[in-house]
Enzyme design. Structure first.
Site, PDB file in Angstrom:
ATOM      1  N   ASN A 157      48.004  14.451  37.344  1.00 37.83           N
ATOM      2  CA  ASN A 157      48.236  14.684  35.920  1.00 37.83           C
ATOM      3  C   ASN A 157      48.585  13.328  35.307  1.00 37.83           C
ATOM      4  O   ASN A 157      49.697  12.844  35.475  1.00 37.83           O
ATOM      5  CB  ASN A 157      49.391  15.686  35.757  1.00 37.83           C
ATOM      6  N   LYS A 200      48.973  12.511  32.265  1.00 42.79           N
ATOM      7  CA  LYS A 200      49.769  12.559  31.027  1.00 42.79           C
ATOM      8  C   LYS A 200      49.151  11.618  29.984  1.00 42.79           C
ATOM      9  O   LYS A 200      47.933  11.493  29.935  1.00 42.79           O
ATOM     10  CB  LYS A 200      51.237  12.236  31.330  1.00 42.79           C
ATOM     11  N   HIS A 236      52.775  23.139  30.909  1.00 43.60           N
ATOM     12  CA  HIS A 236      53.557  22.057  31.507  1.00 43.60           C
ATOM     13  C   HIS A 236      54.911  21.955  30.804  1.00 43.60           C
ATOM     14  O   HIS A 236      55.006  22.176  29.596  1.00 43.60           O
ATOM     15  CB  HIS A 236      52.788  20.738  31.384  1.00 43.60           C
ATOM     16  N   GLU A 275      56.547  19.545  29.763  1.00 42.76           N
ATOM     17  CA  GLU A 275      56.584  18.622  28.612  1.00 42.76           C
ATOM     18  C   GLU A 275      55.996  19.303  27.366  1.00 42.76           C
ATOM     19  O   GLU A 275      56.443  19.066  26.250  1.00 42.76           O
ATOM     20  CB  GLU A 275      55.857  17.315  28.963  1.00 42.76           C
ATOM     21  N   GLU A 319      57.226  23.434  39.157  1.00 40.74           N
ATOM     22  CA  GLU A 319      57.718  22.098  38.840  1.00 40.74           C
ATOM     23  C   GLU A 319      59.138  22.199  38.285  1.00 40.74           C
ATOM     24  O   GLU A 319      59.319  22.444  37.081  1.00 40.74           O
ATOM     25  CB  GLU A 319      56.824  21.442  37.787  1.00 40.74           C
ATOM     26  N   GLY A 372      59.388  13.263  36.929  1.00 40.79           N
ATOM     27  CA  GLY A 372      59.539  11.894  36.429  1.00 40.79           C
ATOM     28  C   GLY A 372      60.921  11.304  36.660  1.00 40.79           C
ATOM     29  O   GLY A 372      61.261  10.269  36.097  1.00 40.79           O
ATOM     30  N   SER A 390      58.118  14.393  41.095  1.00 42.59           N
ATOM     31  CA  SER A 390      58.432  13.195  41.883  1.00 42.59           C
ATOM     32  C   SER A 390      57.782  13.189  43.275  1.00 42.59           C
ATOM     33  O   SER A 390      58.374  12.729  44.248  1.00 42.59           O
ATOM     34  CB  SER A 390      59.944  12.995  41.985  1.00 42.59           C
ATOM     35  N   GLY A 435      52.316  13.418  38.965  1.00 42.19           N
ATOM     36  CA  GLY A 435      52.320  12.650  37.724  1.00 42.19           C
ATOM     37  C   GLY A 435      52.261  11.163  38.027  1.00 42.19           C
ATOM     38  O   GLY A 435      51.199  10.608  38.319  1.00 42.19           O
TER      39      GLY A 435
END
Ligand code: PGA
Length: 249
Positions: free
Chosen positions: A9, A11, A95, A97, A165, A171, A211, A232
């Site tokens: 991903n 992003k 997601h 985010e 997740e 992150g 992570s 990510g």
């Protein structure tokens, strides 16, 4: 037999030239004998070029979001048909985010899953709790609600992937332990079994995300209910992403 899936991903990273640089390097690393299915979800602006440069490889293409309407006056949005015409087979939905910054709710997740399944795109549906929710021991309840509402009125989940997740692991450099991830992913499979029956639940791939790195991927992927990962930061570099692909052997 669930074939592991390792999905990158990206992003909001990589211009066209950075995308080309990544792809030129990454395709050289792939041997074709990797056990995992390899998926790249770049920003919309890079879909075309990833699609071009993945030809003659086993790399699959996905997007990071989609709108649930067929077409129309929805400035800034992209439809399932557009993604399919760009070579996408997968789309990430819900997601954290999107949920945190862009008003994604279980209701919009539900609409997006329905449209994707109707059109033949495979949704990667993201679920996961925040740190305060885990600390308050609400993580099971939160994830169960996300699944039940996200999949409301969806009768068949055959072509679906779920990604667990934990928000506190995304992150942050702080991954869930393999035991924490396994415990939750087993719980997710139990919820799916209640909703869709045991044999359907056994077919669904459940990814871990948060992570993931070359150093922790193998241990996490060795758990029985973890069928690969949504990556990510570590998917932005060809070498680290490839190491994670190999960890899913
Ligand atoms: P991360 O992101 O690997 O950088 O933690 C994972 C994700 O958001 O899918």
């Amino acid at each position: 037999m669930r074939i592991p899936l390792v999905a990158g991903n990206w992003k909001m990273y990589k211009t066209l030239s950075e995308t080309k640089e990544f792809m030129n390097h990454f395709v050289k690393l792939l041997k074709g004998s990797e056990k995992a299915e390899v998926l790249i979800c770049p920003p919309y602006t890079s879909l075309y070029v990833v699609n071009e440069l993945r030809q003659n490889t086993k790399i699959k293409l996905g997007a990071q979001d989609v709108h649930w309407e067929e077409e129309g006056a929805y400035t800034g949005k992209v439809s399932c048909n557009m993604l399919i015409a760009s070579g996408c087979e997968y789309v990430i939905i819900g997601h954290s985010e999107q949920r945190t910054y862009f008003h994604e709710t279980d209701e919009t997740v539900n609409k997006k899953i329905k449209k994707s399944l109707e059109k033949g795109l495979i949704p990667i549906v993201c679920v996961g709790e925040t740190l305060p929710q885990r600390e308050a021991n609400q993580h099971h309840e939160v994830v169960k609600k996300q699944i039940i509402e996200g999949f409301k009125d969806i009768l068949d989940i055959k072509n679906t992937v779920i990604a667990y997740e934990p928000v506190w692991a995304i992150g942050t450099g702080r991954n869930a332990t393999p035991q924490q991830a396994q415990e939750m992913q087993h719980y997710i499979r139990q919820i799916l079994a209640e909703l869709y029956g045991k044999s359907k639940a056994e077919e669904i791939r459940i990814l871990y995300g948060g992570s993931l790195k070359p150093e922790n991927a193998k241990e996490i992927f060795s758990e029985p209910d973890i069928d690969g990962g949504l990556v990510g930061g570590a998917s932005l570099k060809p070498d680290s992403f490839y190491q994670i692909v190999l960890a899913a052997q």
